[in-house]
Enzyme design. Structure first.
Site, PDB file in Angstrom:
ATOM      1  N   GLU A 293      11.151  82.994 -42.088  1.00  0.00           N
ATOM      2  CA  GLU A 293      10.387  82.043 -41.289  1.00  0.00           C
ATOM      3  C   GLU A 293       8.891  82.394 -41.296  1.00  0.00           C
ATOM      4  O   GLU A 293       8.042  81.532 -41.553  1.00  0.00           O
ATOM      5  CB  GLU A 293      10.917  82.038 -39.857  1.00  0.00           C
ATOM      6  CG  GLU A 293      10.117  81.185 -38.893  1.00  0.00           C
ATOM      7  CD  GLU A 293      10.262  79.717 -39.209  1.00  0.00           C
ATOM      8  OE1 GLU A 293       9.274  79.143 -39.698  1.00  0.00           O
ATOM      9  OE2 GLU A 293      11.348  79.168 -38.993  1.00  0.00           O
ATOM     10  N   ASP A 297       5.825  80.183 -42.907  1.00  0.00           N
ATOM     11  CA  ASP A 297       4.723  79.697 -42.072  1.00  0.00           C
ATOM     12  C   ASP A 297       3.371  80.196 -42.576  1.00  0.00           C
ATOM     13  O   ASP A 297       2.405  79.435 -42.693  1.00  0.00           O
ATOM     14  CB  ASP A 297       4.922  80.147 -40.628  1.00  0.00           C
ATOM     15  CG  ASP A 297       6.078  79.448 -39.947  1.00  0.00           C
ATOM     16  OD1 ASP A 297       6.595  78.470 -40.500  1.00  0.00           O
ATOM     17  OD2 ASP A 297       6.476  79.888 -38.847  1.00  0.00           O
ATOM     18  N   SER A 511      10.821  73.933 -40.113  1.00  0.00           N
ATOM     19  CA  SER A 511       9.941  75.087 -40.138  1.00  0.00           C
ATOM     20  C   SER A 511       8.915  74.946 -41.248  1.00  0.00           C
ATOM     21  O   SER A 511       7.881  75.603 -41.221  1.00  0.00           O
ATOM     22  CB  SER A 511      10.743  76.373 -40.374  1.00  0.00           C
ATOM     23  OG  SER A 511      11.378  76.775 -39.207  1.00  0.00           O
ATOM     24  N   ASP A 553       4.004  55.252 -42.557  1.00  0.00           N
ATOM     25  CA  ASP A 553       5.250  54.962 -41.861  1.00  0.00           C
ATOM     26  C   ASP A 553       6.437  55.257 -42.775  1.00  0.00           C
ATOM     27  O   ASP A 553       6.442  54.885 -43.956  1.00  0.00           O
ATOM     28  CB  ASP A 553       5.262  53.498 -41.426  1.00  0.00           C
ATOM     29  CG  ASP A 553       6.347  53.198 -40.402  1.00  0.00           C
ATOM     30  OD1 ASP A 553       6.949  54.164 -39.875  1.00  0.00           O
ATOM     31  OD2 ASP A 553       6.572  52.007 -40.112  1.00  0.00           O
ATOM     32  N   ILE A 554       7.451  55.937 -42.236  1.00  0.00           N
ATOM     33  CA  ILE A 554       8.681  56.243 -42.969  1.00  0.00           C
ATOM     34  C   ILE A 554       9.778  55.344 -42.400  1.00  0.00           C
ATOM     35  O   ILE A 554      10.037  55.365 -41.186  1.00  0.00           O
ATOM     36  CB  ILE A 554       9.079  57.721 -42.816  1.00  0.00           C
ATOM     37  CG1 ILE A 554       7.927  58.628 -43.273  1.00  0.00           C
ATOM     38  CG2 ILE A 554      10.352  58.018 -43.604  1.00  0.00           C
ATOM     39  CD1 ILE A 554       7.545  58.482 -44.728  1.00  0.00           C
ATOM     40  N   ASP A 574      10.028  55.989 -34.661  1.00  0.00           N
ATOM     41  CA  ASP A 574      11.483  56.142 -34.566  1.00  0.00           C
ATOM     42  C   ASP A 574      11.811  57.598 -34.272  1.00  0.00           C
ATOM     43  O   ASP A 574      11.002  58.495 -34.547  1.00  0.00           O
ATOM     44  CB  ASP A 574      12.171  55.694 -35.864  1.00  0.00           C
ATOM     45  CG  ASP A 574      11.674  56.440 -37.088  1.00  0.00           C
ATOM     46  OD1 ASP A 574      12.001  57.630 -37.233  1.00  0.00           O
ATOM     47  OD2 ASP A 574      10.938  55.843 -37.903  1.00  0.00           O
TER      48      ASP A 574
END
Length: 595
Positions: A293, A297, A511, A553-554, A574
């Site tokens: 992680e 990052d 992540s 927009d997706i 959404d």
């Protein structure tokens, strides 16, 4: 009342964490407001109870040894928080005359401080047990008190029972909290030998050319191309900064970071970042301790924004916890330790990315409210906070009703959608996930509606519009349609290449989307600061009113879970991809028009 505890063998003088006791202390503070003749004879009242069983495979072992030392954290009320929230709305509203007029550290503390008589009464109560000012650690706003006491004194002071709860088959006193999974990371290890390479280009949502290989392998050039930020150069001297957080023993491995830079961001090779240790946090540099992680990052947030100065905040330890069927053991993060440090700091990064999250119901509600208030305070100081929406769709990622694990932990064991926290906090920007180009919702993208926090006004229209498209009765009783809805936005979230434990491989999850989104926002902040303006601060009021026109927009995909197909991505906001993904050039132009 039995309490799981952690111990310290450093002696009875005043040790690590028994955070769940703080829930009872919050009530005790209220009780003590009635001036009793003797604090020791004051009546106790249970404020909040955890009805779920102890963490999986734990059994009550024996009373905790009386000389073991516990760390108690007492949260004092913040009566002026509504005023701080008012400031947050004003400085984050691009149409308000105070937009960008962020609070200073000292101004923020005024709105977090308790009433003076509350501080006095708690101090007197502690003193009645021989605990004086020299034994206490107070936060800079005086709203937290930390004290270390032996079990014998804690049981007397709280009129409670404290037991050792080791896991079955374990001869130890308390569980090892270091072996955990991070909620928002999806591993694709064992690693392949090398990334996939595909020739040619495809058209992205901004109409620009994108390497076709980005459909199967994400490296730093991909989000820069995909989000129309390729070629933008950030400053190292204008005062802009970016930060990432680390919890649960996740460490940024410097060798992995430099190996990644050498391959994918050669200009950044040899560059450094600042490590800030909070409450004894470490950054272990052994290869074995490398965190997938933390590596993910740092490699993307620090690589995409180079040469912007960057900071890694490392915080150890677990917080209060209420187990559920999906998360039977405590893998939650100690956000209050991090917040206490951040709110006491004079200078803060303009953008901070956090890829960690928990099932909302596993976080005691009073604790979640306190954390969320601290996040609001950071927003009022001008910090853009991004949090992962989680990797389990509407709850557990399982569409099969026979095997799903979305059960309430309130003793009724009913099937419900499981929102994520801090994703559900209305004062942060929550990032969902997409895959492929130009973009479709990742099936694991966390999304839904909070059971703790009501829907904030800034998203009323967008969320109401979405709910109006659902067939009446859709998922009735499974979610709270009046709750804070998330995610707010989204970004690419799978097929990322990272260097991990001295080799390259693939990884994914929100992540990945969270530091990607934060990096692009940091670049927008960089552009504003270079023009003599301030950073964007808390993003959501702007995004939902104006900034959405700088997003892609997706409209395809869904996020299954809890024995259902989940919600669908659609036109507009959404609960899968939020308002959409980024177009840096559009966002930058919109942002530069602001005060």
């Amino acid at each position: 009342m039995s309490i799981a505890w952690r111990s310290s063998r450093t002696g009875p003088s005043l040790g690590p964490t028994i955070s769940s006791i703080s829930l009872r202390l919050l009530c005790l503070v209220v009780t003590l407001l009635v001036q009793a003749a003797s604090y020791k004879s004051s009546q106790f009242k249970v404020k909040e109870s955890i009805v779920a069983p102890p963490p999986l495979a734990w059994v009550e072992h024996a009373p905790a040894p009386s000389n073991y030392v516990l760390e108690l954290r007492i949260a004092l009320p913040q009566p002026y928080f509504p005023l701080l929230e008012k400031h947050l709305w004003e400085v984050s509203d691009s149409s308000h005359k105070r937009y960008g007029d962020y609070l200073s550290k000292e101004e923020t503390e005024v709105f977090l401080t308790p009433y003076p008589h509350t501080v006095d009464i708690v101090s007197e109560w502690l003193a009645s047990y021989g605990i004086y000012e020299e034994h206490l650690l107070r936060s800079s706003a005086q709203d937290w008190i930390t004290v270390r006491v032996p079990v014998s004194l804690a049981t007397e002071r709280l009129d409670t029972k404290i037991s050792a709860l080791p896991p079955l088959g374990d001869g130890g006193i308390y569980p090892d909290h270091n072996v955990r999974s991070v909620q928002s990371v999806r591993e694709h290890f064992p690693l392949d030998d090398s990334p996939v390479s595909i020739g040619g280009t495809i058209i992205g949502p901004a109409g620009n050319q994108i390497d076709a290989s980005c459909n199967q392998t994400i490296t730093p050039t991909c989000p820069l191309q995909l989000y129309n930020a390729d070629g933008y150069e950030t400053s190292t001297t204008n005062g802009n900064n970016i930060g990432i957080t680390g919890y649960l023993g996740q460490y940024v491995n410097n060798h992995d970071l430099q190996q990644f830079f050498a391959t994918y961001v050669p200009d950044a090779y040899g560059s450094h970042y600042t490590v800030v240790s909070i409450n004894g946090g470490q950054n272990n540099q052994s290869i074995a301790a490398a965190g997938e992680e933390a590596d993910l990052d740092s490699q993307y947030a620090f690589g995409l924004t180079y040469p912007t100065p960057r900071t890694f905040y490392t915080t150890p330890g677990p917080p209060p916890f209420d187990p559920d069927a999906r998360v039977p053991n405590n893998t939650n993060e100690p956000h209050t330790h991090w917040l206490e440090y951040m709110l006491s700091a004079e200078n803060l990064p303009q953008t901070i990315s956090t890829s960690y999250g928990d099932d909302e119901q596993t976080v005691p509600e009073s604790y979640a409210n306190r954390v969320c208030a601290g996040l609001a305070a950071l927003g009022a100081r001008g910090v853009s906070l991004t949090f992962s929406s989680g990797d389990y769709g509407v709850g557990d990622g399982d569409f099969n009703p026979e095997t799903q694990l979305c059960f309430s932990n309130d003793g009724r064991n009913t099937t419900i959608f499981i929102p994520s926290f801090p994703a559900s906090c209305p004062y942060v920007t929550t990032v969902g996930g997409t895959i492929y180009i130009p973009g479709t919702a990742a099936s694991f993208s966390g999304g839904g509606f909070s059971n703790y926090f009501p829907r904030p006004s800034y998203q009323d229209k967008a969320v109401s519009d979405y709910l109006s498209t659902l067939t009446p009765g859709t998922y009735e009783g499974l979610y709270n349609p009046d709750g804070r809805a998330y995610p707010d936005v989204s970004a690419q979230s799978d097929f990322f290449v990272i260097a991990y434990k001295d080799q390259f491989g693939y990884i994914g999850g929100n992540s990945a989307s969270t530091p990607i989104f934060a990096s692009i926002i940091s670049m927008v902040n960089d552009a504003r600061i270079s023009m003599g303006k301030k950073g964007l601060g808390f993003l959501n009021p702007w995004f939902y009113s104006v900034g959405y026109s700088g997003l892609n927009d997706i409209t395809t995909g869904h996020n299954p879970g809890c024995g259902t197909e989940g919600f669908n991505a659609s036109i507009g906001w959404d609960p899968v991809t939020g308002l959409g993904t980024l177009n840096f050039e559009k966002l930058k132009q919109l942002a530069l028009q602001l005060a």
